[in-house]
Design a protein around this motif. Structure first.
Motif, PDB file in Angstrom:
ATOM      1  N   PRO A 180       0.714  -1.234  -0.052  1.00  0.00           N
ATOM      2  CA  PRO A 180       0.036  -0.246  -0.020  1.00  0.00           C
ATOM      3  C   PRO A 180       0.947   1.476  -0.158  1.00  0.00           C
ATOM      4  O   PRO A 180       1.866   1.345   0.799  1.00  0.00           O
ATOM      5  CB  PRO A 180      -0.774  -0.135   1.392  1.00  0.00           C
ATOM      6  N   CYS A 181       0.573   2.035  -0.828  1.00  0.00           N
ATOM      7  CA  CYS A 181       1.316   3.315  -0.921  1.00  0.00           C
ATOM      8  C   CYS A 181       0.479   4.702  -1.243  1.00  0.00           C
ATOM      9  O   CYS A 181      -0.848   4.335  -1.534  1.00  0.00           O
ATOM     10  CB  CYS A 181       2.393   3.358  -2.237  1.00  0.00           C
ATOM     11  N   SER A 182       0.987   5.542  -1.300  1.00  0.00           N
ATOM     12  CA  SER A 182       0.388   7.039  -1.340  1.00  0.00           C
ATOM     13  C   SER A 182       1.085   8.126  -2.209  1.00  0.00           C
ATOM     14  O   SER A 182       2.224   8.125  -2.029  1.00  0.00           O
ATOM     15  CB  SER A 182      -0.306   7.498  -0.214  1.00  0.00           C
ATOM     16  N   LEU A 183       0.450   8.871  -2.844  1.00  0.00           N
ATOM     17  CA  LEU A 183       1.023  10.088  -3.559  1.00  0.00           C
ATOM     18  C   LEU A 183       0.391  11.398  -3.069  1.00  0.00           C
ATOM     19  O   LEU A 183      -0.839  11.496  -2.910  1.00  0.00           O
ATOM     20  CB  LEU A 183       0.889   9.860  -5.054  1.00  0.00           C
ATOM     21  N   LEU A 184       1.244  12.458  -2.428  1.00  0.00           N
ATOM     22  CA  LEU A 184       0.967  13.533  -2.000  1.00  0.00           C
ATOM     23  C   LEU A 184       1.143  14.491  -2.953  1.00  0.00           C
ATOM     24  O   LEU A 184       2.094  14.556  -3.781  1.00  0.00           O
ATOM     25  CB  LEU A 184       1.548  13.959  -0.635  1.00  0.00           C
ATOM     26  N   PHE A 185       0.236  15.203  -3.549  1.00  0.00           N
ATOM     27  CA  PHE A 185       0.517  16.182  -4.768  1.00  0.00           C
ATOM     28  C   PHE A 185      -0.518  17.649  -4.615  1.00  0.00           C
ATOM     29  O   PHE A 185      -1.477  17.582  -4.075  1.00  0.00           O
ATOM     30  CB  PHE A 185      -0.016  15.345  -6.237  1.00  0.00           C
ATOM     31  N   LEU A 186       0.297  18.617  -5.292  1.00  0.00           N
ATOM     32  CA  LEU A 186      -0.535  19.983  -5.453  1.00  0.00           C
ATOM     33  C   LEU A 186      -1.348  19.864  -6.919  1.00  0.00           C
ATOM     34  O   LEU A 186      -0.715  19.182  -7.958  1.00  0.00           O
ATOM     35  CB  LEU A 186       0.455  21.092  -5.384  1.00  0.00           C
ATOM     36  N   ALA A 187      -2.393  20.628  -6.767  1.00  0.00           N
ATOM     37  CA  ALA A 187      -3.128  20.575  -8.126  1.00  0.00           C
ATOM     38  C   ALA A 187      -3.724  22.219  -8.140  1.00  0.00           C
ATOM     39  O   ALA A 187      -3.954  22.717  -7.156  1.00  0.00           O
ATOM     40  CB  ALA A 187      -4.447  19.698  -8.142  1.00  0.00           C
ATOM     41  N   ASP A 188      -3.819  22.688  -9.489  1.00  0.00           N
ATOM     42  CA  ASP A 188      -4.328  23.930  -9.707  1.00  0.00           C
ATOM     43  C   ASP A 188      -5.611  23.749 -10.311  1.00  0.00           C
ATOM     44  O   ASP A 188      -6.154  24.898 -11.132  1.00  0.00           O
ATOM     45  CB  ASP A 188      -3.528  24.839 -10.257  1.00  0.00           C
ATOM     46  N   GLY A 189      -6.534  22.714 -10.413  1.00  0.00           N
ATOM     47  CA  GLY A 189      -7.741  22.525 -11.309  1.00  0.00           C
ATOM     48  C   GLY A 189      -7.402  21.918 -12.719  1.00  0.00           C
ATOM     49  O   GLY A 189      -8.355  21.647 -13.412  1.00  0.00           O
ATOM     50  N   ARG A 190      -6.073  21.961 -12.961  1.00  0.00           N
ATOM     51  CA  ARG A 190      -5.792  21.485 -14.557  1.00  0.00           C
ATOM     52  C   ARG A 190      -4.539  20.531 -14.335  1.00  0.00           C
ATOM     53  O   ARG A 190      -4.475  19.425 -14.902  1.00  0.00           O
ATOM     54  CB  ARG A 190      -5.556  22.641 -15.405  1.00  0.00           C
ATOM     55  N   GLU A 191      -3.563  21.011 -13.900  1.00  0.00           N
ATOM     56  CA  GLU A 191      -2.087  20.207 -13.750  1.00  0.00           C
ATOM     57  C   GLU A 191      -1.818  20.021 -12.297  1.00  0.00           C
ATOM     58  O   GLU A 191      -2.383  20.500 -11.241  1.00  0.00           O
ATOM     59  CB  GLU A 191      -1.238  21.074 -14.254  1.00  0.00           C
ATOM     60  N   ILE A 192      -0.709  19.134 -12.158  1.00  0.00           N
ATOM     61  CA  ILE A 192      -0.475  18.875 -10.698  1.00  0.00           C
ATOM     62  C   ILE A 192       1.081  18.917 -10.565  1.00  0.00           C
ATOM     63  O   ILE A 192       1.686  19.130 -11.674  1.00  0.00           O
ATOM     64  CB  ILE A 192      -0.848  17.013 -10.384  1.00  0.00           C
ATOM     65  N   ARG A 193       1.515  19.039  -9.129  1.00  0.00           N
ATOM     66  CA  ARG A 193       2.858  18.939  -8.919  1.00  0.00           C
ATOM     67  C   ARG A 193       3.120  18.124  -8.010  1.00  0.00           C
ATOM     68  O   ARG A 193       2.493  18.237  -6.779  1.00  0.00           O
ATOM     69  CB  ARG A 193       3.439  20.495  -8.739  1.00  0.00           C
ATOM     70  N   ALA A 194       3.594  16.810  -8.357  1.00  0.00           N
ATOM     71  CA  ALA A 194       4.023  15.764  -7.314  1.00  0.00           C
ATOM     72  C   ALA A 194       4.991  16.278  -5.952  1.00  0.00           C
ATOM     73  O   ALA A 194       5.854  16.981  -6.139  1.00  0.00           O
ATOM     74  CB  ALA A 194       4.448  14.571  -8.008  1.00  0.00           C
ATOM     75  N   ILE A 195       4.593  16.083  -4.789  1.00  0.00           N
ATOM     76  CA  ILE A 195       5.445  16.458  -3.580  1.00  0.00           C
ATOM     77  C   ILE A 195       6.082  14.863  -3.274  1.00  0.00           C
ATOM     78  O   ILE A 195       7.360  15.257  -3.099  1.00  0.00           O
ATOM     79  CB  ILE A 195       4.591  16.839  -2.573  1.00  0.00           C
ATOM     80  N   LEU A 243      -9.609  19.507  -9.267  1.00  0.00           N
ATOM     81  CA  LEU A 243      -8.835  19.243  -7.920  1.00  0.00           C
ATOM     82  C   LEU A 243      -8.148  20.551  -7.901  1.00  0.00           C
ATOM     83  O   LEU A 243      -7.261  21.157  -8.932  1.00  0.00           O
ATOM     84  CB  LEU A 243      -8.088  18.096  -7.971  1.00  0.00           C
ATOM     85  N   ARG A 244      -8.024  21.028  -6.733  1.00  0.00           N
ATOM     86  CA  ARG A 244      -7.220  22.187  -6.359  1.00  0.00           C
ATOM     87  C   ARG A 244      -6.459  21.840  -4.912  1.00  0.00           C
ATOM     88  O   ARG A 244      -6.842  21.285  -3.951  1.00  0.00           O
ATOM     89  CB  ARG A 244      -7.837  23.312  -6.116  1.00  0.00           C
ATOM     90  N   GLY A 245      -5.443  22.626  -4.512  1.00  0.00           N
ATOM     91  CA  GLY A 245      -4.582  22.243  -3.447  1.00  0.00           C
ATOM     92  C   GLY A 245      -3.949  21.128  -3.125  1.00  0.00           C
ATOM     93  O   GLY A 245      -3.767  20.254  -4.030  1.00  0.00           O
TER      94      GLY A 245
END
Length: 400
Positions: A180-195, A243-245
């Motif tokens: 089991p894993c997870s990904l934390l990421f930022l989103a602006d409604g269109r694109e993402i930035r993986a943390i 998605l945002r934030g």
């Protein structure tokens, strides 16, 4: 403190809010908040903090929550509402809480869509994402199936499907074996930035269930080389839902294959693994991403970090003056009664690599339980009724 004398502040609301309070404090932001525990260190991190009652499912009790928020954070003093876990099963409560406030996070409609198991499975199929079979009725052969509560969080609600009858709010999902894993990421409604990627720790014997959240360790990348595919899935979900934030997705890796399990459209518990130097303050990045501004690139922490949740294995009362070590957090107050399966605290570890950090966190978890057992009062024949953590309804200590 009278409402007219309160400074402008962010309002933080979550089932367990220490992670959000810590992130706001690291960013140097003034915050007030509410959660179900009001632990000692949480109160110390915020200007004001209030404990909220929980319902029979361990969710935030809706009665009086909006009114309590109005007293704690009047609309004219609220810089924005940031929420964590606890609203998945009641998105309408989030909508009421956000009324008149700037919502720094995904709207209630997105929360409702991601918490609808049948609807989310349909979305995953439409986006051609690997996702386990789900249904609202018990499977004819329950072997290899799980029963879950729609909108549940923290994993405490997950059970083997055998013997579970169909009822409102319960659904059945085919079990996926693997890591089991997870990904934390930022989103602006269109694109993402993986943390960052994380590996979830298995629940210890003291936990209230086999799938209860027990902590995580930060990874350099996802196992099995599935990182790019998982990031592509996060990007597809962001485009589909707006998605945002800060957001998180849970997934399972088996060899070079992977399967999406769920989307958490809010800051997750793994936030604290990554909100360290040289990473910019993730609270500010969350706010900026909600406003449509993603960072161009993000640095990676120099060391590996892990957190582990310690659960009580016996009935304990936290003694006065108990020496909580620096590597512990979510600290219950003196004289708190802890029943078997209750969360005791969270421990943190930092090491050169992920495996070493995980082993250190597990060692710290065992050490804190041994210390409590040695110093605490073990209840034998009394106080068997479960009580919530004892804490003042309102704290005025903390951030200057």
């Amino acid at each position: 403190m009278q409402p007219e004398s309160r400074p402008e502040a962010f309002l933080l609301v979550s089932l367990s809010g220490r992670g959000l309070a810590q992130a706001a404090a690291r960013a140097g932001r003034i915050a007030v908040g509410m959660d179900g525990f009001a632990d000692r260190d949480t109160c110390d991190l915020a200007r004001l903090w209030q404990r909220l009652p929980l319902d029979e499912n361990g969710d935030l009790a809706p009665l009086g929550l909006v009114e309590a928020a109005a007293r704690l954070s009047p609309l004219e003093h609220c810089l924005g509402l940031v929420y964590g876990s606890g609203f998945e099963a009641q998105p309408e409560l989030l909508k009421r809480l956000a009324c008149g406030r700037q919502l720094l996070g995904n709207p209630a409609e997105v929360l409702a869509e991601s918490a609808n198991p049948i609807g989310f499975a349909s979305l995953a199929r439409r986006l051609e994402l690997p996702f386990p079979e789900v249904q609202s009725v018990p499977p004819a052969d329950p072997a290899g199936w799980l029963a879950k509560r729609a909108g549940g969080c923290g994993g405490h609600h997950v059970r083997e499907a055998a013997g579970i009858a169909a009822r409102p709010g319960v659904y059945f999902q085919r079990r996926v074996d693997g890591t089991p894993c997870s990904l934390l990421f930022l989103a602006d409604g269109r694109e993402i930035r993986a943390i960052g990627f994380n590996r979830l720790l298995p629940a210890p014997a003291q936990a209230p269930g086999r799938w209860a959240y027990a902590g995580a360790v930060a990874l350099d990348n996802a196992p099995g080389g599935v990182g790019p595919a998982v990031q592509a899935a996060a990007r597809a979900l962001t485009a589909a839902l707006g998605l945002r934030g800060l957001n998180g997705i849970d997934f399972v890796v088996n060899g070079s294959d992977w399967s999406l399990l769920e989307l958490n459209p809010r800051p997750t518990a793994t936030l604290e693994l990554w909100d360290v130097n040289p990473m910019p303050a993730l609270f500010d990045l969350h706010v900026q991403s909600c406003l449509g501004r993603l960072p161009v690139a993000l640095p990676k922490p120099e060391a590996s970090r892990a957190v582990a949740v310690a659960y009580a294995g016996e009935t304990l009362r936290v003694p006065a003056g108990f020496p909580w070590p620096d590597w512990s957090a979510d600290l219950p107050r003196m004289d708190t009664l802890l029943e078997p399966g209750d969360p005791v605290c969270t421990v943190h570890a930092t090491a050169a690599d992920a495996n070493a950090a995980e082993q250190q966190a597990l060692s710290f978890r065992q050490r804190i339980l041994e210390r409590l057992s040695r110093h605490g009062e073990v209840e034998t024949g009394r106080a068997r009724l479960h009580t919530q953590r004892v804490s003042p309804l309102l704290s005025t200590t903390g951030q200057n």
